[in-house]
Design a protein around this motif. Structure first.
Motif, short mmCIF file in Angstrom:
data_model
loop_
_atom_site.label_atom_id
_atom_site.label_comp_id
_atom_site.label_asym_id
_atom_site.label_seq_id
_atom_site.Cartn_x
_atom_site.Cartn_y
_atom_site.Cartn_z
N MET A 1 0.76 -1.32 -0.19
CA MET A 1 0.01 0.05 -0.01
C MET A 1 0.72 1.36 0.06
O MET A 1 0.48 2.43 -0.49
CB MET A 1 -0.77 0.06 1.09
N ALA A 2 2.05 1.35 0.57
CA ALA A 2 2.91 2.34 0.74
C ALA A 2 3.37 2.84 -0.86
O ALA A 2 3.38 3.97 -1.21
CB ALA A 2 4.07 2.12 1.49
N PHE A 3 3.61 1.80 -1.59
CA PHE A 3 4.11 1.90 -3.00
C PHE A 3 2.98 2.50 -3.67
O PHE A 3 2.84 3.26 -4.74
CB PHE A 3 4.51 0.67 -3.65
N ALA A 4 1.76 2.00 -3.40
CA ALA A 4 0.36 2.41 -3.98
C ALA A 4 0.04 3.58 -3.96
O ALA A 4 -0.39 4.60 -4.72
CB ALA A 4 -0.72 1.47 -3.67
N MET A 5 0.53 4.28 -2.79
CA MET A 5 0.34 5.67 -2.46
C MET A 5 0.82 6.55 -3.27
O MET A 5 0.80 7.69 -3.61
CB MET A 5 0.99 5.83 -0.92
N ASP B 1 6.51 9.55 -4.62
CA ASP B 1 6.21 11.01 -4.43
C ASP B 1 5.32 10.81 -3.06
O ASP B 1 4.42 11.76 -2.79
CB ASP B 1 5.67 11.72 -5.47
N TRP B 2 5.06 9.72 -2.50
CA TRP B 2 4.27 9.78 -1.26
C TRP B 2 4.86 10.41 -0.25
O TRP B 2 5.71 10.29 0.35
CB TRP B 2 3.99 8.20 -0.78
N LYS B 3 3.90 11.30 0.42
CA LYS B 3 4.39 12.43 1.41
C LYS B 3 4.95 11.69 2.64
O LYS B 3 5.90 12.24 3.29
CB LYS B 3 3.20 13.39 1.62
N GLY C 1 -11.04 11.54 -2.60
CA GLY C 1 -10.63 12.24 -3.86
C GLY C 1 -9.64 13.15 -3.61
O GLY C 1 -9.43 13.77 -4.83
N LYS C 2 -8.63 13.13 -2.76
CA LYS C 2 -7.84 14.15 -2.60
C LYS C 2 -6.62 13.83 -3.16
O LYS C 2 -5.56 14.56 -3.42
CB LYS C 2 -7.58 14.77 -1.05
N ILE C 3 -6.25 12.72 -3.20
CA ILE C 3 -5.04 12.00 -3.99
C ILE C 3 -5.42 10.91 -4.99
O ILE C 3 -6.48 10.31 -4.78
CB ILE C 3 -3.92 11.36 -2.97
N ILE C 4 -4.23 10.65 -5.84
CA ILE C 4 -4.50 9.85 -6.97
C ILE C 4 -5.40 10.31 -7.94
O ILE C 4 -6.07 11.37 -7.77
CB ILE C 4 -4.84 8.42 -6.57
#
Length: 286
Positions: free
Chosen positions: A211-215, A234-236, A283-286
């Protein structure tokens, strides 16, 4: 000198494959993570398969190549990886795979359509083979020789990461992590059962890493080089997440109280993922 040998081998072997669609460099060298022990992973994409044993033996004899792992320059066993060549030239180890481009494309599409569950195969991996690893590999491989647009089109397919795929991964991996962290891991914690705890926490860490990579809209590449590759996304929250996992792994626990504290560290990493999944839901990211 190594680059010259690598290109020479790429050109020599590709000339033996009439329908070669292209040649790529993978593994640690593709990611610029190689050291003196790293081998050279190359993939030859084709529709029909590998060159003959006789032709590749004759071609590699020009380089004074020596056998490695097998007593032939072409290992034709269909499992687990398909046809491969293993050899060494002047101390440089080569592992070359011959990939059917149509089969690879279909496997990646099958995964990206939602078939994301781990697969048990002849590698006999305890946590299962991750289908995302193939997409991650193809997406990041460096093209050494391009014979047609098919290889570029394959890479475009592999680089795709849809919102649907994100939620498919969430259902398979994040929900598994939730179930384990509130279930079996908690039981192991209360019993101070170190063997059960380590087994279950390993599964949870794998799920959270997916999931971290998916972020970062990236396919999970497998269990190698996770830290450096995740840091390139680019996951914050990647650095905080990794630090929590390291803290958890280094935490020594023998008593029930210590196991509770250890689980709490992993739970913080879990909540970090959960918090950002909520942003995806909104809907804030991706």
């Amino acid at each position: 000198m190594n680059n010259n040998i690598i290109m020479a081998i790429a050109e020599e072997i590709s000339a033996l494959i009439p329908d070669c669609c292209g040649v790529t460099l993978g593994g640690s060298r593709m990611n610029e993570l190689e050291d003196e022990k790293s081998d050279v992973e190359m993939y030859f994409y084709t529709h029909k398969g590998a060159p003959s044993v006789d032709s590749i033996t004759k071609a590699l004899s020009k380089f004074n190549a020596q056998h490695k792992r097998t007593d032939t320059f072409l290992w034709e066993n269909d499992m687990p990886w398909g046809p491969h060549s293993f050899f060494v030239i002047d101390g440089l180890y080569f592992e070359i795979g011959y990939r059917n481009i149509d089969n690879i494309k279909n496997r990646i599409i099958f995964y990206e359509e939602g078939n994301v569950a781990p697969i048990q195969d002849c590698h006999d991996l305890g946590l299962g083979y991750m289908p995302s690893g193939l997409a991650a590999s193809v997406a990041s491989e460096k093209i050494l020789i391009k014979e047609s647009r098919e290889l570029l089109e394959l890479k475009e397919v592999a680089m795709s990461f849809s919102k649907k795929l994100f939620f498919d991964l969430k259902e398979e991996y994040f929900e598994t992590a939730r179930s384990l962290i509130d279930g079996k891991l908690l039981s192991a914690t209360e019993r101070a059962d170190i063997f059960l705890y380590e087994s279950i926490s390993g599964r949870i860490i794998r799920c959270l890493m997916v999931m971290a990579f998916a972020m970062g809209n990236k396919h999970f590449p497998g269990d190698k080089w996770n830290e450096v590759l995740l840091l390139r996304t680019d996951w914050k929250n990647k650095e905080e997440f990794l630090n929590l996992l390291k803290e958890h792994l280094l935490f020594k626990a023998t008593t029930k109280e210590e196991f509770i504290n250890k689980r709490n560290i992993l739970y913080k990493a879990f909540k970090l993922i959960e918090m950002d999944i909520a942003e995806v839901d909104n809907g804030k990211i991706i």
